[in-house]
Scaffold this motif. Structure first.
Motif, PDB file in Angstrom:
ATOM      1  N   GLY A  24       9.394  20.226  20.638  1.00 56.62           N
ATOM      2  CA  GLY A  24       8.952  19.618  20.724  1.00 56.62           C
ATOM      3  C   GLY A  24       9.524  17.870  20.344  1.00 56.62           C
ATOM      4  O   GLY A  24       8.316  16.685  20.435  1.00 56.62           O
ATOM      5  N   GLY A  25      10.185  17.455  20.121  1.00 55.60           N
ATOM      6  CA  GLY A  25      11.440  16.643  19.107  1.00 55.60           C
ATOM      7  C   GLY A  25      10.660  16.090  17.643  1.00 55.60           C
ATOM      8  O   GLY A  25       9.719  17.119  17.234  1.00 55.60           O
ATOM      9  N   PRO A  26      10.393  15.046  17.807  1.00 57.75           N
ATOM     10  CA  PRO A  26      10.042  14.618  16.747  1.00 57.75           C
ATOM     11  C   PRO A  26       8.522  14.316  16.859  1.00 57.75           C
ATOM     12  O   PRO A  26       8.216  14.388  15.360  1.00 57.75           O
ATOM     13  CB  PRO A  26      10.273  12.834  17.335  1.00 57.75           C
ATOM     14  CG  PRO A  26      11.737  12.926  17.581  1.00 57.75           C
ATOM     15  CD  PRO A  26      12.030  14.249  18.503  1.00 57.75           C
ATOM     16  N   VAL A  27       7.899  14.492  18.334  1.00 57.63           N
ATOM     17  CA  VAL A  27       6.513  14.523  18.078  1.00 57.63           C
ATOM     18  C   VAL A  27       5.453  15.983  17.292  1.00 57.63           C
ATOM     19  O   VAL A  27       5.161  15.662  17.032  1.00 57.63           O
ATOM     20  CB  VAL A  27       6.101  13.850  19.423  1.00 57.63           C
ATOM     21  CG1 VAL A  27       4.391  14.056  19.423  1.00 57.63           C
ATOM     22  CG2 VAL A  27       6.186  12.537  19.752  1.00 57.63           C
ATOM     23  N   CYS A  28       6.314  17.101  17.989  1.00 57.16           N
ATOM     24  CA  CYS A  28       6.011  18.078  17.348  1.00 57.16           C
ATOM     25  C   CYS A  28       6.478  18.190  16.184  1.00 57.16           C
ATOM     26  O   CYS A  28       5.664  18.598  14.989  1.00 57.16           O
ATOM     27  CB  CYS A  28       6.585  18.911  18.165  1.00 57.16           C
ATOM     28  SG  CYS A  28       5.724  20.280  18.390  1.00 57.16           S
ATOM     29  N   ALA A  29       7.123  17.670  15.673  1.00 60.89           N
ATOM     30  CA  ALA A  29       7.946  18.252  14.443  1.00 60.89           C
ATOM     31  C   ALA A  29       6.812  17.005  13.751  1.00 60.89           C
ATOM     32  O   ALA A  29       6.767  17.708  11.624  1.00 60.89           O
ATOM     33  CB  ALA A  29       8.973  17.610  13.641  1.00 60.89           C
ATOM     34  N   VAL A  30       6.526  16.166  13.550  1.00 60.75           N
ATOM     35  CA  VAL A  30       5.723  15.485  13.128  1.00 60.75           C
ATOM     36  C   VAL A  30       4.137  16.053  12.719  1.00 60.75           C
ATOM     37  O   VAL A  30       3.000  16.149  12.094  1.00 60.75           O
ATOM     38  CB  VAL A  30       4.905  13.656  13.336  1.00 60.75           C
ATOM     39  CG1 VAL A  30       3.566  12.926  13.315  1.00 60.75           C
ATOM     40  CG2 VAL A  30       6.512  12.872  12.695  1.00 60.75           C
TER      41      VAL A  30
ATOM     42  N   SER B 175      16.863  20.336  13.537  1.00 56.91           N
ATOM     43  CA  SER B 175      16.041  19.593  11.955  1.00 56.91           C
ATOM     44  C   SER B 175      16.514  20.482  10.426  1.00 56.91           C
ATOM     45  O   SER B 175      15.445  21.430  10.457  1.00 56.91           O
ATOM     46  CB  SER B 175      14.764  19.056  12.633  1.00 56.91           C
ATOM     47  OG  SER B 175      14.122  20.306  12.711  1.00 56.91           O
ATOM     48  N   ASP B 176      17.254  20.189  10.504  1.00 60.53           N
ATOM     49  CA  ASP B 176      17.605  21.483   8.886  1.00 60.53           C
ATOM     50  C   ASP B 176      16.862  20.678   7.838  1.00 60.53           C
ATOM     51  O   ASP B 176      17.431  21.229   6.661  1.00 60.53           O
ATOM     52  CB  ASP B 176      19.089  21.622   9.118  1.00 60.53           C
ATOM     53  CG  ASP B 176      19.371  22.745  10.184  1.00 60.53           C
ATOM     54  OD1 ASP B 176      18.691  23.312  10.544  1.00 60.53           O
ATOM     55  OD2 ASP B 176      20.372  23.062  10.165  1.00 60.53           O
ATOM     56  N   THR B 177      16.920  19.192   7.915  1.00 59.67           N
ATOM     57  CA  THR B 177      16.445  19.164   6.036  1.00 59.67           C
ATOM     58  C   THR B 177      15.087  18.029   7.343  1.00 59.67           C
ATOM     59  O   THR B 177      15.469  17.107   8.262  1.00 59.67           O
ATOM     60  CB  THR B 177      17.531  17.131   5.868  1.00 59.67           C
ATOM     61  OG1 THR B 177      18.698  18.153   6.534  1.00 59.67           O
ATOM     62  CG2 THR B 177      17.139  17.330   4.847  1.00 59.67           C
ATOM     63  N   ALA B 178      13.863  18.061   6.300  1.00 66.92           N
ATOM     64  CA  ALA B 178      12.718  17.415   6.309  1.00 66.92           C
ATOM     65  C   ALA B 178      12.786  17.358   5.048  1.00 66.92           C
ATOM     66  O   ALA B 178      12.801  18.006   4.114  1.00 66.92           O
ATOM     67  CB  ALA B 178      12.019  18.634   7.540  1.00 66.92           C
TER      68      ALA B 178
ATOM     69  N   GLY C  17       0.753  -1.473   0.067  1.00 67.67           N
ATOM     70  CA  GLY C  17      -0.092  -0.407   0.198  1.00 67.67           C
ATOM     71  C   GLY C  17       0.823   1.323   0.054  1.00 67.67           C
ATOM     72  O   GLY C  17       2.393   0.698   0.271  1.00 67.67           O
ATOM     73  N   SER C  18       0.147   2.595  -0.584  1.00 67.07           N
ATOM     74  CA  SER C  18       1.197   3.231  -0.194  1.00 67.07           C
ATOM     75  C   SER C  18       0.930   3.916   0.882  1.00 67.07           C
ATOM     76  O   SER C  18       0.772   3.897   2.058  1.00 67.07           O
ATOM     77  CB  SER C  18       0.103   4.786  -0.602  1.00 67.07           C
ATOM     78  OG  SER C  18      -0.773   4.621  -0.326  1.00 67.07           O
ATOM     79  N   VAL C  19       2.190   4.418   0.842  1.00 64.04           N
ATOM     80  CA  VAL C  19       2.610   4.822   2.180  1.00 64.04           C
ATOM     81  C   VAL C  19       3.523   6.423   2.000  1.00 64.04           C
ATOM     82  O   VAL C  19       4.401   7.332   1.619  1.00 64.04           O
ATOM     83  CB  VAL C  19       3.720   4.343   3.451  1.00 64.04           C
ATOM     84  CG1 VAL C  19       5.052   3.779   2.287  1.00 64.04           C
ATOM     85  CG2 VAL C  19       4.066   4.530   4.390  1.00 64.04           C
ATOM     86  N   ASN C  20       2.823   7.438   3.601  1.00 61.29           N
ATOM     87  CA  ASN C  20       4.197   8.946   4.165  1.00 61.29           C
ATOM     88  C   ASN C  20       4.718   8.484   4.811  1.00 61.29           C
ATOM     89  O   ASN C  20       4.513   8.076   6.622  1.00 61.29           O
ATOM     90  CB  ASN C  20       2.928   9.732   3.483  1.00 61.29           C
ATOM     91  CG  ASN C  20       2.089   9.750   2.077  1.00 61.29           C
ATOM     92  OD1 ASN C  20       3.012  10.467   1.214  1.00 61.29           O
ATOM     93  ND2 ASN C  20       0.659   9.905   2.361  1.00 61.29           N
ATOM     94  N   ILE C  21       5.951   9.081   5.337  1.00 57.10           N
ATOM     95  CA  ILE C  21       7.093   9.263   5.991  1.00 57.10           C
ATOM     96  C   ILE C  21       7.395  10.271   6.087  1.00 57.10           C
ATOM     97  O   ILE C  21       8.007  11.097   5.374  1.00 57.10           O
ATOM     98  CB  ILE C  21       8.247   8.364   5.442  1.00 57.10           C
ATOM     99  CG1 ILE C  21       7.849   6.467   5.056  1.00 57.10           C
ATOM    100  CG2 ILE C  21       9.141   8.056   6.909  1.00 57.10           C
ATOM    101  CD1 ILE C  21       8.653   5.388   4.694  1.00 57.10           C
ATOM    102  N   LEU C  22       8.014  11.424   7.376  1.00 56.62           N
ATOM    103  CA  LEU C  22       8.512  11.857   7.820  1.00 56.62           C
ATOM    104  C   LEU C  22       9.711  11.542   7.800  1.00 56.62           C
ATOM    105  O   LEU C  22      10.537  11.109   8.808  1.00 56.62           O
ATOM    106  CB  LEU C  22       7.674  13.093   8.799  1.00 56.62           C
ATOM    107  CG  LEU C  22       8.820  14.161   8.957  1.00 56.62           C
ATOM    108  CD1 LEU C  22       9.189  15.397   7.758  1.00 56.62           C
ATOM    109  CD2 LEU C  22       8.096  14.501  10.069  1.00 56.62           C
ATOM    110  N   VAL C  23      10.615  12.453   6.888  1.00 58.38           N
ATOM    111  CA  VAL C  23      12.109  11.944   7.318  1.00 58.38           C
ATOM    112  C   VAL C  23      12.916  13.152   7.555  1.00 58.38           C
ATOM    113  O   VAL C  23      13.166  14.337   6.997  1.00 58.38           O
ATOM    114  CB  VAL C  23      12.896  11.537   5.617  1.00 58.38           C
ATOM    115  CG1 VAL C  23      14.409  11.350   5.989  1.00 58.38           C
ATOM    116  CG2 VAL C  23      12.341  10.495   5.369  1.00 58.38           C
ATOM    117  N   LEU C  24      13.423  13.003   8.891  1.00 62.37           N
ATOM    118  CA  LEU C  24      14.239  14.062   8.975  1.00 62.37           C
ATOM    119  C   LEU C  24      15.771  14.130   9.470  1.00 62.37           C
ATOM    120  O   LEU C  24      16.440  12.685   9.553  1.00 62.37           O
ATOM    121  CB  LEU C  24      13.974  14.616  10.759  1.00 62.37           C
ATOM    122  CG  LEU C  24      12.321  15.318  10.752  1.00 62.37           C
ATOM    123  CD1 LEU C  24      12.066  15.923  12.176  1.00 62.37           C
ATOM    124  CD2 LEU C  24      12.429  16.558   9.890  1.00 62.37           C
TER     125      LEU C  24
END
Length: 358
Positions: free
Chosen positions: A176-182, A122-125, A93-100
């Motif tokens: 807020g770390g990864p949670v806030c980034a997402v 996190s200078d790269t998103a 299936g299709s999937v979306n991923i946040l890569v930092l």
């Protein structure tokens, strides 16, 4: 001389008894050696698996954010054929991923360039959308200097952050770390992030070296006194240190903004995909372990990808995906009216892009 094949010393007596000959002794020795190698090999594989599995750090994104999120994409429940009939079928299936890409400029990393800022940033998103069937993908870069409305984010220590208007996009990770980034990405895009992957830039350097470097082509000269990268326009094979410098470069190209750096980072992504596809790692276990150690040792994931088996299944599901099947774009932006050094999403182009990935 035939008597030596019969009742000799150590035999069981009678015409049917024979002591083991040299050939039997050799076979027995080989058997013992193979058994020992098998035991040692199993132990080594077991240790390697344990080591790689324990390398991976994870964050419970789903638990922290709950149901206050965009809906999951509805896809056809199909699976790809697996290599073995007895193995579990692979997801398709299709999937979306946040890569930092998280970057610390303190300590030893400061010698690798990129400025004097302390702490992790996190200078790269990148939002990576893998199409249904997992034969093609789109990588969308979000400029770190984009002004956004940063939503209230839960904190691991309890409580939550306040809503922030006209905040820089990369501030979400800082507060807020990864949670806030997402949560910030989902608020900006309206797209549910099925997974989260974060790679530390120092680990990125190790990965490039483990792959034997990457080959890139630059369209203009690069001379950045902050990242310490100097390259003439043309094709170059970069070491991990040089690749990391390229990922950080912004002042030595174009107008010195983050938008130029995004182009270099996307070039590196394609170069790494190409390098991985040309390496037959399965025929070189030592090299495979080195690459896997570099990846897992610098990786933070959501709890849906926080084991070696889950990562392997995910990787296998994209076996037919190579660099030519990956499209790289940047979220459409325009200069922010309030600040010429910042950008905002360009509408309706940005919304149209995100809708195409839902």
């Amino acid at each position: 001389m035939t008597g030596h094949d019969g009742n000799g010393e150590g035999g069981e007596g009678g015409t049917g008894g024979r002591r083991p000959g040299r050939r039997s002794a050799v076979l027995k020795a080989v058997g013992i050696s193979l058994a020992g190698a098998l035991v040692l090999g199993t132990a080594a594989v077991g240790y390697a698996y344990w080591h790689l599995d324990n390398n991976i750090k994870s964050v419970d994104i789903n638990g922290a954010l709950g149901d206050d999120r965009p809906a999951k994409a509805v896809t056809t429940p199909t699976t790809t054929a697996s290599a073995s009939a007895s193995a579990e079928p692979l997801p398709s299936g299709s999937v979306n991923i946040l890569v930092l890409g998280s970057d610390s400029r303190s300590g030893a990393n400061q010698k690798l360039g990129g400025g004097n800022s302390s702490g992790a940033r996190s200078d790269t998103a990148m939002v990576v959308h893998i199409d249904e069937g997992r034969k093609s993908a789109t990588v969308v870069s979000i400029p770190r200097d984009t002004l956004v409305t940063r939503p209230s984010c839960p904190l691991s220590s309890g409580g939550s952050t306040a809503v922030a208007y006209h905040a820089m996009f990369n501030s979400a990770y800082s507060v807020g770390g990864p949670v806030c980034a997402v949560k910030t990405v989902e608020s900006l895009t309206g797209v549910r992030m099925d997974h989260y992957l974060e790679i530390d830039f120092s680990g990125f350097r190790k990965l490039v070296d483990a792959l034997g470097g990457v080959t890139v082509t630059t369209k203009e000269d690069i001379d950045d006194d902050k990242s310490h990268l100097k390259l003439k326009a043309g094709t170059h094979h970069l070491t991990g240190k040089q690749a990391l410098a390229m990922a950080r470069t912004r002042h030595g190209i174009g107008d010195g903004s983050d938008l130029g750096r995004i182009g270099l980072q996307q070039t590196l992504v394609k170069a790494m995909l190409t390098q991985i596809s040309t390496k037959d790692l399965l025929t070189d276990p030592a090299k495979l372990f080195e690459v896997a150690d570099a990846v897992t040792g610098s990786l933070t994931t959501d709890t849906g990808l926080d084991s070696l088996s889950e990562l392997m299944t995910f990787a296998k599901s994209m076996k037919g995906l190579d660099a030519d099947d990956v499209k790289t774009v940047m979220m459409p932006v325009v200069t922010a009216p309030s600040d010429p050094n910042r950008v905002v999403a360009k509408e309706p182009a940005a919304t149209d892009l995100w809708e195409s990935l839902r």
